[in-house]
Design a protein around this motif. Structure first.
Motif, PDB file in Angstrom:
ATOM      1  N   PRO A  45       0.811  -1.218   0.000  1.00 33.37           N
ATOM      2  CA  PRO A  45       0.000   0.000   0.000  1.00 33.37           C
ATOM      3  C   PRO A  45       0.846   1.270   0.000  1.00 33.37           C
ATOM      4  CG  PRO A  45      -0.119  -1.117   2.117  1.00 33.37           C
ATOM      5  CD  PRO A  45       0.595  -2.045   1.187  1.00 33.37           C
ATOM      6  N   SER A  46       0.259   2.301  -0.557  1.00 34.25           N
ATOM      7  CA  SER A  46       0.935   3.601  -0.570  1.00 34.25           C
ATOM      8  C   SER A  46       1.301   4.017   0.853  1.00 34.25           C
ATOM      9  CB  SER A  46      -0.028   4.635  -1.197  1.00 34.25           C
ATOM     10  OG  SER A  46       0.516   5.921  -1.090  1.00 34.25           O
ATOM     11  N   GLY A  47       2.542   4.416   1.043  1.00 34.46           N
ATOM     12  CA  GLY A  47       2.986   4.895   2.349  1.00 34.46           C
ATOM     13  C   GLY A  47       3.616   3.816   3.219  1.00 34.46           C
ATOM     14  N   VAL A  48       3.645   2.558   2.730  1.00 36.55           N
ATOM     15  CA  VAL A  48       4.182   1.479   3.573  1.00 36.55           C
ATOM     16  C   VAL A  48       5.710   1.552   3.692  1.00 36.55           C
ATOM     17  CG1 VAL A  48       4.486  -0.294   1.764  1.00 36.55           C
ATOM     18  CG2 VAL A  48       3.881  -0.980   4.075  1.00 36.55           C
ATOM     19  N   GLY A  49       6.333   2.275   2.718  1.00 34.49           N
ATOM     20  CA  GLY A  49       7.792   2.435   2.797  1.00 34.49           C
ATOM     21  C   GLY A  49       8.547   1.797   1.642  1.00 34.49           C
TER      22      GLY A  49
ATOM     23  N   VAL B  16       6.098   6.036 -15.549  1.00 32.85           N
ATOM     24  CA  VAL B  16       5.443   7.206 -16.129  1.00 32.85           C
ATOM     25  C   VAL B  16       4.198   7.471 -15.298  1.00 32.85           C
ATOM     26  CG1 VAL B  16       4.283   8.053 -18.199  1.00 32.85           C
ATOM     27  CG2 VAL B  16       6.214   6.508 -18.419  1.00 32.85           C
ATOM     28  N   THR B  17       3.899   8.723 -15.012  1.00 34.07           N
ATOM     29  CA  THR B  17       2.659   9.013 -14.282  1.00 34.07           C
ATOM     30  C   THR B  17       2.027  10.323 -14.745  1.00 34.07           C
ATOM     31  OG1 THR B  17       1.613   9.258 -12.116  1.00 34.07           O
ATOM     32  CG2 THR B  17       3.788  10.229 -12.341  1.00 34.07           C
ATOM     33  N   THR B  18       0.703  10.376 -14.580  1.00 29.99           N
ATOM     34  CA  THR B  18      -0.008  11.641 -14.833  1.00 29.99           C
ATOM     35  C   THR B  18      -0.134  12.449 -13.540  1.00 29.99           C
ATOM     36  OG1 THR B  18      -2.163  10.607 -14.412  1.00 29.99           O
ATOM     37  CG2 THR B  18      -1.362  10.597 -16.700  1.00 29.99           C
ATOM     38  N   ARG B  19       0.353  11.888 -12.417  1.00 31.41           N
ATOM     39  CA  ARG B  19       0.282  12.642 -11.154  1.00 31.41           C
ATOM     40  C   ARG B  19       1.205  13.860 -11.222  1.00 31.41           C
ATOM     41  NH1 ARG B  19       3.696  12.718  -7.258  1.00 31.41           N
ATOM     42  NH2 ARG B  19       4.532  10.637  -6.815  1.00 31.41           N
ATOM     43  N   ALA B  20       0.804  14.920 -10.545  1.00 26.49           N
ATOM     44  CA  ALA B  20       1.659  16.111 -10.485  1.00 26.49           C
ATOM     45  C   ALA B  20       2.874  15.811  -9.610  1.00 26.49           C
ATOM     46  CB  ALA B  20       0.878  17.275  -9.889  1.00 26.49           C
ATOM     47  N   PRO B  21       4.042  16.368  -9.956  1.00 23.87           N
ATOM     48  CA  PRO B  21       5.225  16.115  -9.111  1.00 23.87           C
ATOM     49  C   PRO B  21       5.016  16.650  -7.690  1.00 23.87           C
ATOM     50  CG  PRO B  21       5.812  17.282 -11.147  1.00 23.87           C
ATOM     51  CD  PRO B  21       4.320  17.219 -11.105  1.00 23.87           C
ATOM     52  N   ARG B  22       5.511  15.886  -6.712  1.00 22.18           N
ATOM     53  CA  ARG B  22       5.536  16.395  -5.331  1.00 22.18           C
ATOM     54  C   ARG B  22       6.766  17.280  -5.182  1.00 22.18           C
ATOM     55  NH1 ARG B  22       4.736  10.420  -3.298  1.00 22.18           N
ATOM     56  NH2 ARG B  22       2.474  10.300  -3.190  1.00 22.18           N
TER      57      ARG B  22
ATOM     58  N   GLY C  80       2.640  11.606   7.883  1.00 22.94           N
ATOM     59  CA  GLY C  80       3.976  12.080   8.278  1.00 22.94           C
ATOM     60  C   GLY C  80       4.791  12.518   7.070  1.00 22.94           C
ATOM     61  N   ARG C  81       4.531  11.887   5.942  1.00 22.68           N
ATOM     62  CA  ARG C  81       5.248  12.251   4.713  1.00 22.68           C
ATOM     63  C   ARG C  81       4.849  13.644   4.248  1.00 22.68           C
ATOM     64  NH1 ARG C  81       4.541   7.920  -0.052  1.00 22.68           N
ATOM     65  NH2 ARG C  81       2.444   8.764  -0.111  1.00 22.68           N
ATOM     66  N   ALA C  82       3.620  14.047   4.635  1.00 26.82           N
ATOM     67  CA  ALA C  82       3.116  15.409   4.366  1.00 26.82           C
ATOM     68  C   ALA C  82       3.243  15.806   2.900  1.00 26.82           C
ATOM     69  CB  ALA C  82       3.839  16.416   5.271  1.00 26.82           C
ATOM     70  N   GLN C  83       2.871  14.892   2.015  1.00 25.37           N
ATOM     71  CA  GLN C  83       3.012  15.170   0.581  1.00 25.37           C
ATOM     72  C   GLN C  83       1.682  15.076  -0.152  1.00 25.37           C
ATOM     73  OE1 GLN C  83       5.591  16.142  -1.079  1.00 25.37           O
ATOM     74  NE2 GLN C  83       7.498  15.222  -0.368  1.00 25.37           N
ATOM     75  N   ASP C  84       0.646  14.570   0.521  1.00 23.56           N
ATOM     76  CA  ASP C  84      -0.607  14.296  -0.175  1.00 23.56           C
ATOM     77  C   ASP C  84      -1.745  15.118   0.421  1.00 23.56           C
ATOM     78  OD1 ASP C  84       0.353  11.966  -1.863  1.00 23.56           O
ATOM     79  OD2 ASP C  84       0.854  11.246   0.136  1.00 23.56           O
TER      80      ASP C  84
ATOM     81  N   THR D 192      -7.272   9.915   1.758  1.00 19.83           N
ATOM     82  CA  THR D 192      -8.458   9.061   1.917  1.00 19.83           C
ATOM     83  C   THR D 192      -8.475   7.987   0.842  1.00 19.83           C
ATOM     84  OG1 THR D 192      -9.620  10.966   2.781  1.00 19.83           O
ATOM     85  CG2 THR D 192     -10.995   9.117   2.078  1.00 19.83           C
ATOM     86  N   ARG D 193      -8.203   8.378  -0.406  1.00 20.38           N
ATOM     87  CA  ARG D 193      -8.238   7.401  -1.500  1.00 20.38           C
ATOM     88  C   ARG D 193      -7.158   6.330  -1.325  1.00 20.38           C
ATOM     89  NH1 ARG D 193      -8.843  10.827  -6.952  1.00 20.38           N
ATOM     90  NH2 ARG D 193      -7.972  12.510  -5.726  1.00 20.38           N
ATOM     91  N   ARG D 194      -5.980   6.753  -0.885  1.00 24.18           N
ATOM     92  CA  ARG D 194      -4.881   5.805  -0.704  1.00 24.18           C
ATOM     93  C   ARG D 194      -5.188   4.813   0.431  1.00 24.18           C
ATOM     94  NH1 ARG D 194       0.180   7.793  -3.150  1.00 24.18           N
ATOM     95  NH2 ARG D 194      -0.575   9.229  -4.716  1.00 24.18           N
ATOM     96  N   LEU D 195      -5.820   5.321   1.504  1.00 23.16           N
ATOM     97  CA  LEU D 195      -6.139   4.413   2.622  1.00 23.16           C
ATOM     98  C   LEU D 195      -7.256   3.437   2.241  1.00 23.16           C
ATOM     99  CD1 LEU D 195      -5.818   6.897   5.625  1.00 23.16           C
ATOM    100  CD2 LEU D 195      -4.320   4.958   5.070  1.00 23.16           C
ATOM    101  N   THR D 196      -8.178   3.905   1.400  1.00 22.70           N
ATOM    102  CA  THR D 196      -9.245   3.000   0.937  1.00 22.70           C
ATOM    103  C   THR D 196      -8.641   1.872   0.099  1.00 22.70           C
ATOM    104  OG1 THR D 196     -10.753   4.867   0.918  1.00 22.70           O
ATOM    105  CG2 THR D 196     -11.448   2.921  -0.328  1.00 22.70           C
ATOM    106  N   HIS D 197      -7.743   2.232  -0.814  1.00 20.40           N
ATOM    107  CA  HIS D 197      -7.047   1.219  -1.630  1.00 20.40           C
ATOM    108  C   HIS D 197      -6.263   0.262  -0.747  1.00 20.40           C
ATOM    109  CE1 HIS D 197      -7.283   1.842  -5.948  1.00 20.40           C
ATOM    110  NE2 HIS D 197      -7.377   3.138  -5.730  1.00 20.40           N
ATOM    111  N   ALA D 198      -5.672   0.801   0.320  1.00 21.00           N
ATOM    112  CA  ALA D 198      -4.757   0.011   1.163  1.00 21.00           C
ATOM    113  C   ALA D 198      -5.445  -1.241   1.696  1.00 21.00           C
ATOM    114  CB  ALA D 198      -4.231   0.858   2.309  1.00 21.00           C
TER     115      ALA D 198
END
Ligand SMILES: Nc1ncnc2c1ncn2[C@@H]1O[C@H](COP(=O)(O)OP(=O)(O)OP(=O)(O)O)[C@@H](O)[C@H]1O
Ligand SMILES: Nc1nc2c(ncn2[C@@H]2O[C@H](COP(=O)(O)O)[C@@H](O)[C@H]2O)c(=O)[nH]1
Length: 189
Positions: A12-16, A37-43, A135-139, A145-151
């Motif tokens: 899952p996203s954020g697991v490390g 490759v991603t369509t996400r905006a750069p952090r 804690g990563r403070a990037q999202d 919420t979406r990442r935790l639902t996927h997790a």
């Protein structure tokens, strides 16, 4: 020249995963980590061509249509994919290639590269996973919420993978990845 190999790291996203891979690369610079490759905006701090190739959705769709991606998936509102050419070239050159990808993509790779070693990284708990993402403070809150639902869905699919590793103590988790990669099969339990 050694024999090329494909390795998939999912969790899952954020697991490390990214943090583990950076340490793994420092210890084993011969490994090659595919740049997606991603369509996400750069952090903040992310560099095009290093962290990802950042593209628009039409560019991504063109790559899919032209068969340039080994696998791809939509995750939490953005598209992600593995460029085929670089991976195939590196494997041809005898490199060990690592894909850090989410569950849908890992399932695609299972079909197209059944011999790939597939590892799943688990968090010690979902609440710790949330702490790490925050804690990563990037999202944004929405993205969290979406990442935790996927997790939840992803964690329940961990058994589909060859190896499951809990990333609680970082050094221990890193050591287990090294064992999975470099020790004979009999040493893995
Ligand atoms: N064992 C650990 N204990 C505590 N914190 C950790 C541990 N491993 C990683 N972290 C921290 O968790 C946060 C998320 O890590 P990272 O960005 O590597 O996750 P990821 O799985 O690559 O996420 P994504 O898939 O969204 O890119 C980072 O702040 C990282 O420092
Ligand atoms: N199927 C794929 N998933 C990928 C790829 N590159 C990254 N990812 C996964 O997406 C999520 C979100 O990543 P983030 O950088 O926005 O936090 C994470 O699980 C990555 O592992 C890819 O090429 N294909």
């Amino acid at each position: 020249m050694g024999k090329g190999r494909l390795i998939v790291l999912t969790g899952p996203s954020g697991v490390g995963k990214g943090t583990l891979l950076r340490s793994l690369l420092q210890r084993h610079p011969d490994l090659y980590v595919s740049v997606s490759v991603t369509t996400r905006a750069p952090r903040a701090g992310e560099v095009d061509g290093q962290n990802y190739y950042f593209v628009t959705r039409p560019q991504f769709e063109r790559m899919v249509a032209q068969g340039e991606l080994l696998e791809w998936a939509e995750f939490a509102g953005n598209c992600y994919g593995t460029p085929r050419k670089a991976v195939e070239e590196k494997i041809q050159q005898g490199k060990w290639v690592i894909l850090e990808i989410e569950l849908d993509g890992a399932r695609q790779i299972r079909k197209t590269f059944p011999s790939a070693l597939r590892m799943f990284i688990l968090p010690p708990s979902l609440s710790e996973l949330e702490n790490r993402i925050r804690g990563r403070a990037q999202d944004s809150e929405d993205a969290i919420t979406r990442r935790l639902t996927h997790a939840r869905e992803e964690v329940s699919a961990a058994d589909e993978f060859d190896i499951q590793i809990v990333n609680d103590n970082f050094e221990e988790a890193l050591g287990k990845i090294e064992v999975a990669l470099f020790k004979p099969a009999a040493a893995i339990c």
